[in-house]
Design a protein around this motif. Structure first.
Motif, PDB file in Angstrom:
ATOM      1  N   ASP A  79       0.813  -1.087   0.045  1.00  0.00           N
ATOM      2  CA  ASP A  79       0.045  -0.011  -0.219  1.00  0.00           C
ATOM      3  C   ASP A  79       0.975   1.321   0.060  1.00  0.00           C
ATOM      4  O   ASP A  79       1.482   1.571   1.011  1.00  0.00           O
ATOM      5  N   VAL A  81       0.602   4.523  -0.342  1.00  0.00           N
ATOM      6  CA  VAL A  81       0.002   5.703   0.410  1.00  0.00           C
ATOM      7  C   VAL A  81       0.071   5.349   1.898  1.00  0.00           C
ATOM      8  O   VAL A  81      -0.458   6.165   2.790  1.00  0.00           O
ATOM      9  N   LYS A  84       0.744   7.120   6.068  1.00  0.00           N
ATOM     10  CA  LYS A  84       0.605   8.740   5.876  1.00  0.00           C
ATOM     11  C   LYS A  84       1.556   8.817   4.738  1.00  0.00           C
ATOM     12  O   LYS A  84       2.390   9.925   4.486  1.00  0.00           O
ATOM     13  N   GLY A  85       1.652   7.783   3.687  1.00  0.00           N
ATOM     14  CA  GLY A  85       2.413   8.153   2.630  1.00  0.00           C
ATOM     15  C   GLY A  85       3.877   7.602   2.634  1.00  0.00           C
ATOM     16  O   GLY A  85       4.703   7.520   1.690  1.00  0.00           O
ATOM     17  N   GLY A  87       4.314   4.327   3.152  1.00  0.00           N
ATOM     18  CA  GLY A  87       4.054   3.109   2.381  1.00  0.00           C
ATOM     19  C   GLY A  87       4.091   2.101   3.554  1.00  0.00           C
ATOM     20  O   GLY A  87       4.708   2.093   4.541  1.00  0.00           O
ATOM     21  N   SER A 135      -9.605   7.641   5.882  1.00  0.00           N
ATOM     22  CA  SER A 135      -8.291   7.739   4.821  1.00  0.00           C
ATOM     23  C   SER A 135      -8.753   7.541   3.298  1.00  0.00           C
ATOM     24  O   SER A 135      -7.779   7.549   2.365  1.00  0.00           O
ATOM     25  N   HIS A 138      -7.621   2.664  -0.201  1.00  0.00           N
ATOM     26  CA  HIS A 138      -6.196   2.546  -0.663  1.00  0.00           C
ATOM     27  C   HIS A 138      -5.977   1.429  -1.927  1.00  0.00           C
ATOM     28  O   HIS A 138      -7.147   0.705  -1.984  1.00  0.00           O
TER      29      HIS A 138
END
Length: 184
Positions: A79, A81, A84-85, A87, A135, A138
């Motif tokens: 994943d 993102v 919070k970015g 990974g 969020s 994803h």
């Protein structure tokens, strides 16, 4: 002119241009289509983690037309993102024998038929999606890599980064599949 002669020759032999070209290396699932939503049962399930709302059952995966010379496969699920970015890696599976062309539903959760590497949550097997509420959806990237390394050469417990470093110079090709999941 040469292309036309080749096409005519192939037609005379009863072969279409599509048949003459090698087939693409592909990864698919009987549980979801590429870029489709994953069922909740494929999401993670962990006590004390409210975002892990599923059954942690790995989806069925199958592949076809590996590159010539393939001796083993590597399979990851990421994943990009998540966190919070930063990974999140949900699965690192390797030393998958070249004779294998599928994993049944649940095999990757049970650790059947591969050497498990350490994923972001710290397990050595499939860990389903657990995106935080709010969020959004994803994208979970399943990546299958064909290698020229014999199965069972790579040691147990490699994380994704260490594994990818070990694969340098040994990758023959790759294919992928995306499943989406959200807790909104």
């Amino acid at each position: 002119m040469k292309k036309m002669l080749l096409s005519v020759s192939l037609l005379l032999c009863g072969i279409t241009a599509a048949q003459a070209a090698p087939s693409a290396f592909t990864l698919s699932s009987s549980d979801f289509n590429d870029n489709a939503l994953l069922d909740k049962k494929f999401a993670g399930n962990a006590a004390g983690k409210p975002a892990c709302t599923g059954e942690n059952i790995s989806p069925a995966l199958s592949w076809a037309n590996p590159p010539a010379g393939t001796q083993s496969y590597v399979l990851t699920m990421d994943d990009l993102v998540g966190a919070k970015g930063l990974g999140v890696n949900h699965m690192v599976a390797y030393n998958i024998p070249a004779e294998r062309s599928q994993f049944a539903q649940g095999d990757l959760t049970r650790g059947t038929g591969y050497t498990g590497g350490k994923n972001s949550p710290g397990t050595l097997h499939y860990y389903g999606p657990c995106p935080p509420k709010g969020s959004g959806v994803h994208h979970y990237n399943f990546t299958l890599i064909a290698t020229d390394l014999p199965a069972n050469v790579l040691e147990h417990g490699l994380n994704r980064e260490a594994l990818l470093n070990r694969l340098k110079g040994h990758v023959l090709g790759a294919t992928g599949l995306i499943g989406r999941f959200g807790n909104d």
